[in-house]
Design a protein around this motif. Structure first.
Motif, PDB file in Angstrom:
ATOM      1  N   LEU A 108       0.831  -1.201   0.000  1.00  0.00           N
ATOM      2  CA  LEU A 108       0.000   0.000   0.000  1.00  0.00           C
ATOM      3  C   LEU A 108       0.871   1.259   0.000  1.00  0.00           C
ATOM      4  CD1 LEU A 108      -2.788   1.394   0.237  1.00  0.00           C
ATOM      5  CD2 LEU A 108      -2.560   1.156   2.715  1.00  0.00           C
ATOM      6  N   LEU A 109       1.856   1.290   0.858  1.00  0.00           N
ATOM      7  CA  LEU A 109       2.737   2.462   0.937  1.00  0.00           C
ATOM      8  C   LEU A 109       3.563   2.621  -0.334  1.00  0.00           C
ATOM      9  CD1 LEU A 109       3.775   2.050   4.652  1.00  0.00           C
ATOM     10  CD2 LEU A 109       2.369   3.899   3.699  1.00  0.00           C
ATOM     11  N   GLU A 110       3.960   1.519  -0.914  1.00  0.00           N
ATOM     12  CA  GLU A 110       4.697   1.574  -2.177  1.00  0.00           C
ATOM     13  C   GLU A 110       3.836   2.218  -3.259  1.00  0.00           C
ATOM     14  OE1 GLU A 110       7.715  -1.497  -4.276  1.00  0.00           O
ATOM     15  OE2 GLU A 110       5.702  -2.276  -3.906  1.00  0.00           O
ATOM     16  N   ARG A 111       2.564   1.851  -3.299  1.00  0.00           N
ATOM     17  CA  ARG A 111       1.643   2.442  -4.271  1.00  0.00           C
ATOM     18  C   ARG A 111       1.481   3.939  -4.016  1.00  0.00           C
ATOM     19  NH1 ARG A 111      -2.886   0.058  -6.638  1.00  0.00           N
ATOM     20  NH2 ARG A 111      -1.510  -1.718  -6.829  1.00  0.00           N
ATOM     21  N   VAL A 112       1.372   4.326  -2.754  1.00  0.00           N
ATOM     22  CA  VAL A 112       1.256   5.751  -2.410  1.00  0.00           C
ATOM     23  C   VAL A 112       2.500   6.498  -2.876  1.00  0.00           C
ATOM     24  CG1 VAL A 112       1.180   7.409  -0.497  1.00  0.00           C
ATOM     25  CG2 VAL A 112      -0.348   5.423  -0.500  1.00  0.00           C
ATOM     26  N   ALA A 113       3.676   5.931  -2.615  1.00  0.00           N
ATOM     27  CA  ALA A 113       4.926   6.575  -3.032  1.00  0.00           C
ATOM     28  C   ALA A 113       4.955   6.759  -4.550  1.00  0.00           C
ATOM     29  CB  ALA A 113       6.124   5.757  -2.566  1.00  0.00           C
ATOM     30  N   GLU A 114       4.549   5.728  -5.282  1.00  0.00           N
ATOM     31  CA  GLU A 114       4.531   5.798  -6.752  1.00  0.00           C
ATOM     32  C   GLU A 114       3.559   6.850  -7.257  1.00  0.00           C
ATOM     33  OE1 GLU A 114       3.510   1.823  -7.869  1.00  0.00           O
ATOM     34  OE2 GLU A 114       5.498   1.027  -7.406  1.00  0.00           O
ATOM     35  N   GLU A 115       2.412   6.977  -6.601  1.00  0.00           N
ATOM     36  CA  GLU A 115       1.399   7.926  -7.042  1.00  0.00           C
ATOM     37  C   GLU A 115       1.706   9.355  -6.592  1.00  0.00           C
ATOM     38  OE1 GLU A 115      -2.476   6.495  -5.884  1.00  0.00           O
ATOM     39  OE2 GLU A 115      -2.204   4.606  -6.966  1.00  0.00           O
ATOM     40  N   ALA A 116       2.449   9.491  -5.504  1.00  0.00           N
ATOM     41  CA  ALA A 116       2.697  10.824  -4.951  1.00  0.00           C
ATOM     42  C   ALA A 116       3.955  11.487  -5.513  1.00  0.00           C
ATOM     43  CB  ALA A 116       2.801  10.753  -3.424  1.00  0.00           C
ATOM     44  N   MET A 117       4.959  10.685  -5.871  1.00  0.00           N
ATOM     45  CA  MET A 117       6.249  11.260  -6.284  1.00  0.00           C
ATOM     46  C   MET A 117       6.845  10.492  -7.452  1.00  0.00           C
ATOM     47  SD  MET A 117       8.125  11.826  -2.598  1.00  0.00           S
ATOM     48  CE  MET A 117       9.521  12.748  -3.256  1.00  0.00           C
ATOM     49  N   ARG A 118       7.562  11.210  -8.299  1.00  0.00           N
ATOM     50  CA  ARG A 118       8.328  10.577  -9.371  1.00  0.00           C
ATOM     51  C   ARG A 118       9.687  10.167  -8.812  1.00  0.00           C
ATOM     52  NH1 ARG A 118       6.448  15.194 -11.292  1.00  0.00           N
ATOM     53  NH2 ARG A 118       8.492  16.178 -11.328  1.00  0.00           N
ATOM     54  N   PRO A 119      10.284   9.127  -9.362  1.00  0.00           N
ATOM     55  CA  PRO A 119      11.628   8.739  -8.915  1.00  0.00           C
ATOM     56  C   PRO A 119      12.608   9.912  -9.081  1.00  0.00           C
ATOM     57  CG  PRO A 119      10.692   7.020 -10.283  1.00  0.00           C
ATOM     58  CD  PRO A 119       9.765   8.192 -10.375  1.00  0.00           C
ATOM     59  N   GLY A 120      13.411  10.142  -8.061  1.00  0.00           N
ATOM     60  CA  GLY A 120      14.403  11.209  -8.090  1.00  0.00           C
ATOM     61  C   GLY A 120      13.855  12.586  -7.755  1.00  0.00           C
ATOM     62  N   GLU A 121      12.568  12.709  -7.623  1.00  0.00           N
ATOM     63  CA  GLU A 121      11.952  14.004  -7.328  1.00  0.00           C
ATOM     64  C   GLU A 121      12.236  14.404  -5.881  1.00  0.00           C
ATOM     65  OE1 GLU A 121       7.646  16.185  -7.980  1.00  0.00           O
ATOM     66  OE2 GLU A 121       7.662  14.017  -7.673  1.00  0.00           O
ATOM     67  N   GLU A 122      12.570  15.682  -5.693  1.00  0.00           N
ATOM     68  CA  GLU A 122      12.811  16.221  -4.357  1.00  0.00           C
ATOM     69  C   GLU A 122      11.674  17.164  -3.999  1.00  0.00           C
ATOM     70  OE1 GLU A 122      16.623  18.060  -3.991  1.00  0.00           O
ATOM     71  OE2 GLU A 122      17.700  16.292  -4.716  1.00  0.00           O
ATOM     72  N   LEU A 123      11.122  16.984  -2.794  1.00  0.00           N
ATOM     73  CA  LEU A 123      10.016  17.825  -2.340  1.00  0.00           C
ATOM     74  C   LEU A 123      10.300  18.352  -0.946  1.00  0.00           C
ATOM     75  CD1 LEU A 123       6.933  15.636  -3.361  1.00  0.00           C
ATOM     76  CD2 LEU A 123       7.785  17.658  -4.552  1.00  0.00           C
ATOM     77  N   SER A 124       9.842  19.567  -0.705  1.00  0.00           N
ATOM     78  CA  SER A 124       9.922  20.112   0.655  1.00  0.00           C
ATOM     79  C   SER A 124       8.867  19.407   1.504  1.00  0.00           C
ATOM     80  CB  SER A 124       9.648  21.617   0.643  1.00  0.00           C
ATOM     81  OG  SER A 124       8.287  21.850   0.311  1.00  0.00           O
ATOM     82  N   GLU A 125       8.962  19.580   2.817  1.00  0.00           N
ATOM     83  CA  GLU A 125       7.972  18.961   3.708  1.00  0.00           C
ATOM     84  C   GLU A 125       6.572  19.467   3.380  1.00  0.00           C
ATOM     85  OE1 GLU A 125       6.932  18.591   8.449  1.00  0.00           O
ATOM     86  OE2 GLU A 125       9.028  18.816   7.841  1.00  0.00           O
ATOM     87  N   ARG A 126       6.451  20.750   3.105  1.00  0.00           N
ATOM     88  CA  ARG A 126       5.145  21.326   2.769  1.00  0.00           C
ATOM     89  C   ARG A 126       4.590  20.692   1.493  1.00  0.00           C
ATOM     90  NH1 ARG A 126       4.762  27.563   2.001  1.00  0.00           N
ATOM     91  NH2 ARG A 126       4.362  27.514   4.224  1.00  0.00           N
TER      92      ARG A 126
END
Length: 167
Positions: A108-126
């Motif tokens: 489930l968490l793996e699916r969330v990670a795939e849907e929320a972020m692209r590989p190599g993408e950097e995001l701030s906490e916000r």
């Protein structure tokens, strides 16, 4: 037993004459007096429509009776498919419950990670919180689970989150 086609039943319900005869059957009453009151052509059409609905059968003497289990079969055939796998824990994208099983929780968490972020993408906490809000109201919990399961990395100062290319 195959399930009757609900459209044929609705067609029966749309006709006053057919609906009246069906009502007698549903109430456990003899439908013959209601049929006898109809003009011969309408009577023939009503009998044919009731039999075509597959909710009504005729016995050897031609008397109409409700088909046993027809309504139950119709409801079962139209029941929505039950979600399987990790989709049992989601309503669309939203997580409704975290699986107790560790393997399913990781999936489930793996699916969330795939849907929320692209590989190599950097995001701030916000930014990551904004994305994770689409999945669950407790973004800190989801973020922590993603980090703990190695699906995303957090910089030492906690300012940047990255999904590695291998995840």
């Amino acid at each position: 037993m195959s399930a009757p086609d609900w459209r044929r039943l609705v067609a029966v319900l749309a006709s006053q004459d057919q609906r009246e005869v069906l009502a007698h059957l549903l109430l456990g009453q003899d439908p013959e007096p209601a049929l006898a009151a109809l003009k011969p052509k309408v009577r023939t059409k009503t009998r044919a429509a009731l039999l075509a609905s597959e909710v009504v059968d005729a016995d050897d003497d031609g008397r109409l009776a409700l088909r046993a289990g027809a309504f139950k079969a119709m409801l079962a055939a139209s029941a929505p498919a039950r979600p399987e796998g990790i989709e049992r824990f989601r309503d669309g994208r939203r997580i409704v419950q975290f699986p107790a099983n560790a393997t399913e929780r990781f999936e489930l968490l793996e699916r969330v990670a795939e849907e929320a972020m692209r590989p190599g993408e950097e995001l701030s906490e916000r930014d990551i919180n904004e994305r994770l809000a689409a999945f669950h109201e407790d973004t800190a919990l989801v973020r922590r689970y993603l980090v703990d399961h190695g699906l995303i990395r957090r910089s030492p100062d906690g300012a940047v989150y990255v999904r590695d290319g291998r995840n």
